[in-house]
Design an enzyme around this catalytic site. Structure first.
Site, PDB file in Angstrom:
ATOM      1  N   GLY A  78       0.792  -1.212   0.000  1.00 50.61           N
ATOM      2  CA  GLY A  78       0.000   0.000   0.000  1.00 50.61           C
ATOM      3  C   GLY A  78       0.829   1.268   0.000  1.00 50.61           C
ATOM      4  O   GLY A  78       0.472   2.256  -0.645  1.00 50.61           O
ATOM      5  N   ASN A 157      -7.832   3.750   9.339  1.00 50.13           N
ATOM      6  CA  ASN A 157      -7.240   2.547   9.918  1.00 50.13           C
ATOM      7  C   ASN A 157      -7.370   2.487  11.436  1.00 50.13           C
ATOM      8  O   ASN A 157      -7.298   1.408  12.023  1.00 50.13           O
ATOM      9  CB  ASN A 157      -5.758   2.440   9.532  1.00 50.13           C
ATOM     10  N   GLN A 185      -7.615  -0.405   4.066  1.00 49.54           N
ATOM     11  CA  GLN A 185      -8.459  -1.013   5.090  1.00 49.54           C
ATOM     12  C   GLN A 185      -9.838  -1.398   4.553  1.00 49.54           C
ATOM     13  O   GLN A 185     -10.543  -2.199   5.183  1.00 49.54           O
ATOM     14  CB  GLN A 185      -8.634  -0.047   6.271  1.00 49.54           C
ATOM     15  N   SER A 205      -3.525  -3.356  -0.190  1.00 57.40           N
ATOM     16  CA  SER A 205      -2.405  -4.159   0.313  1.00 57.40           C
ATOM     17  C   SER A 205      -2.871  -5.569   0.635  1.00 57.40           C
ATOM     18  O   SER A 205      -3.916  -5.753   1.270  1.00 57.40           O
ATOM     19  CB  SER A 205      -1.816  -3.503   1.562  1.00 57.40           C
ATOM     20  N   THR A 243      11.337  -7.417 -11.368  1.00 56.47           N
ATOM     21  CA  THR A 243      10.829  -8.781 -11.467  1.00 56.47           C
ATOM     22  C   THR A 243       9.571  -8.946 -10.623  1.00 56.47           C
ATOM     23  O   THR A 243       9.550  -8.596  -9.450  1.00 56.47           O
ATOM     24  CB  THR A 243      11.896  -9.791 -10.990  1.00 56.47           C
ATOM     25  N   CYS A 330       1.693   1.509  12.642  1.00 58.06           N
ATOM     26  CA  CYS A 330       2.850   2.292  12.222  1.00 58.06           C
ATOM     27  C   CYS A 330       3.249   3.322  13.262  1.00 58.06           C
ATOM     28  O   CYS A 330       4.302   3.922  13.179  1.00 58.06           O
ATOM     29  CB  CYS A 330       2.567   2.978  10.889  1.00 58.06           C
TER      30      CYS A 330
END
Length: 403
Positions: A78, A157, A185, A205, A243, A330
């Site tokens: 995210g 969140n 979320q 995410s 990749t 976080c």
């Protein structure tokens, strides 16, 4: 957990991360071993991966209601998706050097906005009210012909409060600005149909919807001008070089499939358990629910306890084998109240007592019962400590006033 305790651990911190579903893990495993090829390779080891990647992209397209599968760009998560969306919008729109966002966004957006401010980009940060609802009038007035992008989260969140992103996107379009939403979320927890909106970009995410960590996606509406954040290869139609994380993409695709199949049932069951948890805790008084109590995610409950340090509650619940959060993962480790709670102007008596409970489809009724069983004793002891502290402080003050 206390030594010798045999009670099954209870995980109620799903807004921080979810457990990867066993079917997700099973879907990923072959792509670490027998189907390990680089998707960009021309030989059979690479080409046999392509159909699985295509199906994963389609699964995600279906979950968010995108019109075309190529509107899905896989990222590392995210945060990368948020940064890509905002920086791309600024790069492709000449003469537009302002952004609009909110005071309660995730740091992936607000920290970028601060950095852009140091580079001369003006940011309008829109306030919220005590329920975490956006000041719509201020948002509308902030939009102008200089606005490059408005970035507003779909759901917060910490509180679960849902923002009216459909109408906000329409307002942004009316002045020619792009609209981005951090839906990390929201995706997999509430219905989303991007075809029916004016939303230009959306971030998500994998590890928030029972997928793996290290994988996410950015929805980019067809015909929206786009500038990559990462250069170097032709992957993702040259929109995200590097990749491809094939096992991660497969896992995210499987998680999207499972979320879509169970979305309505999950909403009802998780919401009922969340309400049961809240009612049981609120029955003991001296606490309030933060955020909009009706218009929020069904899995999220942020409860603030009066005159109690949330860290103490989290600590004692952890000793009982119950995992909850102080707020945003976080921001964990910080002694200061989160920017979200400060923006909501939570009363001082409750500001340091906010505990976030976030459920998932794996949360069981007996787990809620266990939380309700231990909470009264934990909060009663913490309140007793606060009262004792107040009494000691009062006695010290009286002694200091003596001649």
């Amino acid at each position: 957990m206390q030594s010798g305790q045999s009670v099954r651990p209870i995980y109620l911190d799903n807004n921080a991360t979810t457990r990867a579903h066993p079917l997700v893990v099973a879907a990923m495993l072959p792509f670490f071993s027998t189907q390990f090829g680089n998707a960009s390779s021309a030989h059979a080891f690479g080409s046999e991966v392509a159909p699985a990647l295509k199906q994963a992209r389609r699964n995600l397209q279906s979950l968010v209601g995108a019109a075309f599968e190529h509107e899905i760009v896989f990222t590392s998560g995210g945060t990368e998706a948020d940064n890509t969306a905002i920086l791309s919008a600024l790069a492709v729109q000449e003469g537009r050097d302002e952004i609009v966002t909110t005071a309660v966004e995730h740091p992936a957006v607000l920290s970028l906005a601060e950095e852009l401010g140091r580079r001369g980009i003006k940011t309008h940060v829109i306030p919220v009210d005590a329920s975490g609802r956006l000041d719509i009038a201020t948002y509308r007035n902030a939009l102008s012909r200089r606005t490059s992008v408005a970035s507003v989260m779909w759901a917060n969140n910490e509180t679960g409060t849902i923002f009216p992103v459909k109408s906000l996107a329409k307002m942004a379009r009316s002045v020619g600005a792009l609209f981005h939403t951090d839906a990390v979320q929201a995706v997999g927890r509430i219905p989303i149909d991007l075809k029916a909106t004016d939303i230009d970009m959306l971030s998500l995410s994998g590890h928030k919807l029972h997928g793996p960590k290290g994988i996410g996606a950015l929805y980019v509406r067809k015909d929206v001008k786009f500038r990559p954040l990462i250069f170097g290869g032709v992957q993702e139609r040259r929109r995200r070089a590097g990749t491809q994380n094939v096992p991660g993409i497969i896992g995210l695709g499987k998680a999207a499939e499972l979320a879509a199949a169970n979305l309505i049932q999950d909403q009802m069951q998780i919401g009922a358990l969340r309400d049961r948890l809240e009612q049981g805790i609120l029955a003991h008084g001296c606490c309030i629910v933060l955020g909009h109590v009706k218009n929020r995610l069904p899995n999220t409950s942020n409860i603030a306890f009066e005159h109690i340090e949330a860290e103490a509650i989290v600590h004692h619940l952890n000793r009982c084998g119950i995992a909850v959060s102080l707020g945003s993962a976080c921001a964990s480790g910080s002694m200061e109240p989160s920017h979200v709670l400060r923006a909501m102007r939570v009363p001082p008596a409750f500001l340091r007592g906010a505990v976030r409970f976030s459920l998932s489809r794996e949360t069981a009724p007996d787990e809620i019962d266990r939380v309700l069983q231990v909470m009264p004793d934990i909060t009663a002891k913490q309140r007793a400590l606060w009262r004792a502290y107040q009494e000691r402080a009062g006695e010290s003050s009286q002694r200091a006033e003596l001649p």
